[in-house]
Scaffold this motif. Structure first.
Motif, PDB file in Angstrom:
ATOM      1  N   ALA A 189       0.810  -1.220   0.000  1.00  0.00           N
ATOM      2  CA  ALA A 189       0.000   0.000   0.000  1.00  0.00           C
ATOM      3  C   ALA A 189       0.843   1.269   0.000  1.00  0.00           C
ATOM      4  N   CYS A 190       2.156   1.136   0.140  1.00  0.00           N
ATOM      5  CA  CYS A 190       3.012   2.322   0.154  1.00  0.00           C
ATOM      6  C   CYS A 190       2.809   3.151  -1.123  1.00  0.00           C
ATOM      7  N   GLY A 191       2.583   4.432  -0.934  1.00  0.00           N
ATOM      8  CA  GLY A 191       2.363   5.320  -2.072  1.00  0.00           C
ATOM      9  C   GLY A 191       0.907   5.543  -2.413  1.00  0.00           C
ATOM     10  N   ALA A 192       0.010   4.718  -1.873  1.00  0.00           N
ATOM     11  CA  ALA A 192      -1.424   4.906  -2.121  1.00  0.00           C
ATOM     12  C   ALA A 192      -1.923   6.153  -1.399  1.00  0.00           C
ATOM     13  N   CYS A 193      -2.959   6.768  -1.938  1.00  0.00           N
ATOM     14  CA  CYS A 193      -3.506   7.997  -1.366  1.00  0.00           C
ATOM     15  C   CYS A 193      -4.924   7.765  -0.850  1.00  0.00           C
ATOM     16  N   PHE A 194      -5.244   8.433   0.240  1.00  0.00           N
ATOM     17  CA  PHE A 194      -6.525   8.259   0.906  1.00  0.00           C
ATOM     18  C   PHE A 194      -7.124   9.616   1.264  1.00  0.00           C
ATOM     19  N   GLU A 195      -8.438   9.659   1.221  1.00  0.00           N
ATOM     20  CA  GLU A 195      -9.197  10.806   1.721  1.00  0.00           C
ATOM     21  C   GLU A 195      -9.842  10.381   3.040  1.00  0.00           C
ATOM     22  N   ILE A 196      -9.710  11.210   4.058  1.00  0.00           N
ATOM     23  CA  ILE A 196     -10.143  10.843   5.408  1.00  0.00           C
ATOM     24  C   ILE A 196     -10.933  11.979   6.023  1.00  0.00           C
ATOM     25  N   MET A 197     -12.002  11.627   6.741  1.00  0.00           N
ATOM     26  CA  MET A 197     -12.733  12.631   7.516  1.00  0.00           C
ATOM     27  C   MET A 197     -13.158  12.038   8.852  1.00  0.00           C
ATOM     28  N   CYS A 198     -13.196  12.887   9.851  1.00  0.00           N
ATOM     29  CA  CYS A 198     -13.616  12.498  11.192  1.00  0.00           C
ATOM     30  C   CYS A 198     -15.141  12.445  11.237  1.00  0.00           C
ATOM     31  N   VAL A 199     -15.703  11.407  11.847  1.00  0.00           N
ATOM     32  CA  VAL A 199     -17.162  11.228  11.871  1.00  0.00           C
ATOM     33  C   VAL A 199     -17.628  10.735  13.240  1.00  0.00           C
ATOM     34  N   ASN A 200     -18.914  10.955  13.489  1.00  0.00           N
ATOM     35  CA  ASN A 200     -19.617  10.348  14.630  1.00  0.00           C
ATOM     36  C   ASN A 200     -19.032  10.698  15.994  1.00  0.00           C
ATOM     37  N   ASP A 201     -18.368  11.823  16.085  1.00  0.00           N
ATOM     38  CA  ASP A 201     -17.832  12.279  17.370  1.00  0.00           C
ATOM     39  C   ASP A 201     -17.872  13.809  17.393  1.00  0.00           C
ATOM     40  N   PRO A 202     -19.064  14.388  17.545  1.00  0.00           N
ATOM     41  CA  PRO A 202     -19.201  15.847  17.454  1.00  0.00           C
ATOM     42  C   PRO A 202     -18.385  16.614  18.482  1.00  0.00           C
ATOM     43  N   LYS A 203     -18.031  15.971  19.573  1.00  0.00           N
ATOM     44  CA  LYS A 203     -17.231  16.660  20.591  1.00  0.00           C
ATOM     45  C   LYS A 203     -15.818  16.957  20.078  1.00  0.00           C
ATOM     46  N   TRP A 204     -15.265  16.048  19.270  1.00  0.00           N
ATOM     47  CA  TRP A 204     -13.872  16.175  18.879  1.00  0.00           C
ATOM     48  C   TRP A 204     -13.663  16.383  17.381  1.00  0.00           C
ATOM     49  N   CYS A 205     -14.616  15.987  16.543  1.00  0.00           N
ATOM     50  CA  CYS A 205     -14.419  16.081  15.096  1.00  0.00           C
ATOM     51  C   CYS A 205     -14.470  17.520  14.613  1.00  0.00           C
ATOM     52  N   LEU A 206     -13.688  17.813  13.586  1.00  0.00           N
ATOM     53  CA  LEU A 206     -13.725  19.086  12.876  1.00  0.00           C
ATOM     54  C   LEU A 206     -14.232  18.820  11.457  1.00  0.00           C
ATOM     55  N   PRO A 207     -14.895  19.801  10.836  1.00  0.00           N
ATOM     56  CA  PRO A 207     -15.423  19.584   9.487  1.00  0.00           C
ATOM     57  C   PRO A 207     -14.319  19.514   8.439  1.00  0.00           C
ATOM     58  N   GLY A 208     -14.653  18.924   7.317  1.00  0.00           N
ATOM     59  CA  GLY A 208     -13.704  18.844   6.212  1.00  0.00           C
ATOM     60  C   GLY A 208     -12.993  17.510   6.137  1.00  0.00           C
ATOM     61  N   THR A 209     -12.190  17.350   5.100  1.00  0.00           N
ATOM     62  CA  THR A 209     -11.449  16.114   4.880  1.00  0.00           C
ATOM     63  C   THR A 209      -9.979  16.433   4.630  1.00  0.00           C
ATOM     64  N   ILE A 210      -9.155  15.418   4.736  1.00  0.00           N
ATOM     65  CA  ILE A 210      -7.745  15.529   4.381  1.00  0.00           C
ATOM     66  C   ILE A 210      -7.418  14.459   3.357  1.00  0.00           C
ATOM     67  N   ARG A 211      -6.333  14.670   2.627  1.00  0.00           N
ATOM     68  CA  ARG A 211      -5.817  13.652   1.709  1.00  0.00           C
ATOM     69  C   ARG A 211      -4.373  13.375   2.069  1.00  0.00           C
ATOM     70  N   ILE A 212      -4.054  12.115   2.206  1.00  0.00           N
ATOM     71  CA  ILE A 212      -2.717  11.730   2.639  1.00  0.00           C
ATOM     72  C   ILE A 212      -2.166  10.625   1.745  1.00  0.00           C
ATOM     73  N   THR A 213      -0.836  10.454   1.790  1.00  0.00           N
ATOM     74  CA  THR A 213      -0.165   9.346   1.128  1.00  0.00           C
ATOM     75  C   THR A 213       0.351   8.387   2.190  1.00  0.00           C
ATOM     76  N   ALA A 214       0.212   7.096   1.960  1.00  0.00           N
ATOM     77  CA  ALA A 214       0.736   6.087   2.877  1.00  0.00           C
ATOM     78  C   ALA A 214       2.251   6.025   2.741  1.00  0.00           C
ATOM     79  N   THR A 215       2.971   6.355   3.825  1.00  0.00           N
ATOM     80  CA  THR A 215       4.425   6.379   3.780  1.00  0.00           C
ATOM     81  C   THR A 215       5.085   5.551   4.879  1.00  0.00           C
ATOM     82  N   ASN A 216       4.284   4.956   5.780  1.00  0.00           N
ATOM     83  CA  ASN A 216       4.882   4.264   6.911  1.00  0.00           C
ATOM     84  C   ASN A 216       3.937   3.176   7.414  1.00  0.00           C
ATOM     85  N   PHE A 217       4.420   2.402   8.378  1.00  0.00           N
ATOM     86  CA  PHE A 217       3.683   1.289   8.962  1.00  0.00           C
ATOM     87  C   PHE A 217       3.477   1.544  10.442  1.00  0.00           C
TER      88      PHE A 217
END
Length: 243
Positions: free
Chosen positions: A71-99
């Motif tokens: 999976a190294c080099g793959a890209c993902f879009e991530i968003m925080c959900v189902n935790d209104p106390k701690w989640c912030l709106p929006g998403t991020i995109r990251i590349t898998a670079t580590n284990f």
């Protein structure tokens, strides 16, 4: 998923930027500090992530997602959900670079143990989707295409009797499944050494080097004469095109 989340997803991203359209459940934490120094290098074989173009938009994947480095080099879009106390709106995109390694000495709060799907983010990326005090949050994620600047890069190390090539800055689906190398003779099959480092025992010094790189969706690009016959170990060479 709530209608509000569904609306936010569909309005923000083009369908052609998605590798697969399904959102899956996971959790996310962070490691290191705001400098991102702790995220450099790691199990995928990358080095200085700033110099290599990944920056802080990276994550270490749990065993269930890392897939023995494939999976190294793959890209993902991530968003925080189902935790209104701690989640912030929006998403991020990251590349898998580590284990993110499992810890079998504990049974509670060990997020990277199989079969859990987990992203250990750099601190700056975690703080884009959740508050610091949360520590760990539930997330939704999906595979997306990687947007990289410039050509695929080939970093050559080893010695005159064997070569290891780090393939990085790969666009498209991002994860490399096959690499071949050619000097002045025929194409030579390389094997995965670890992460996105590929090796061969062939003697190729004094020859111009070309590469064939295949990504997980089956797309192959050929990079002719990437390095001229005077290439050196420890140097990086630009393939001048990308997926």
């Amino acid at each position: 998923m709530s209608s509000m989340c569904s609306s936010r997803i569909s309005n923000r991203f083009r369908p052609n930027a998605i590798v697969n359209g399904g959102w899956d459940d996971a959790r996310a934490t962070f490691y290191g500090d705001m400098t991102g120094a702790a995220t450099m290098k790691g199990a995928c074989g990358y080095g200085d992530l700033f110099q290599q173009g990944y920056g802080l938009e990276t994550a270490a994947l749990s065993t269930a997602l890392f897939n023995n480095g494939e999976a190294c080099g793959a890209c993902f879009e991530i968003m925080c959900v189902n935790d209104p106390k701690w989640c912030l709106p929006g998403t991020i995109r990251i590349t898998a670079t580590n284990f993110c390694p499992p810890n079998y000495t504990k049974t509670v709060g060990v997020w990277c143990n199989p079969p859990q799907k987990h992203f250990d983010l750099s601190m700056p990326m975690f703080l884009k989707i959740a508050q610091y005090r949360a520590g760990v949050v539930p997330v939704k994620f999906r595979r997306v295409l990687c947007a990289k600047q410039g050509g695929v890069k080939f970093e050559i190390s080893g010695n005159p009797y064997w070569n290891i090539v780090l393939v990085y800055n790969v666009g498209g689906v991002g994860d490399v499944t096959d690499v071949k190398i050619k000097g002045s003779g025929n194409w030579i099959q390389m094997v995965r050494d670890w992460g996105q480092k590929w090796k061969t025992g062939s003697v190729l010094t004094g020859q111009s080097l070309s590469f064939q790189v295949t990504t997980s969706n089956g797309k192959m690009l050929q990079f002719d004469n990437v390095a001229d016959p005077s290439w050196q170990f420890g140097k990086t060479y630009d393939g001048r095109k990308n997926f």
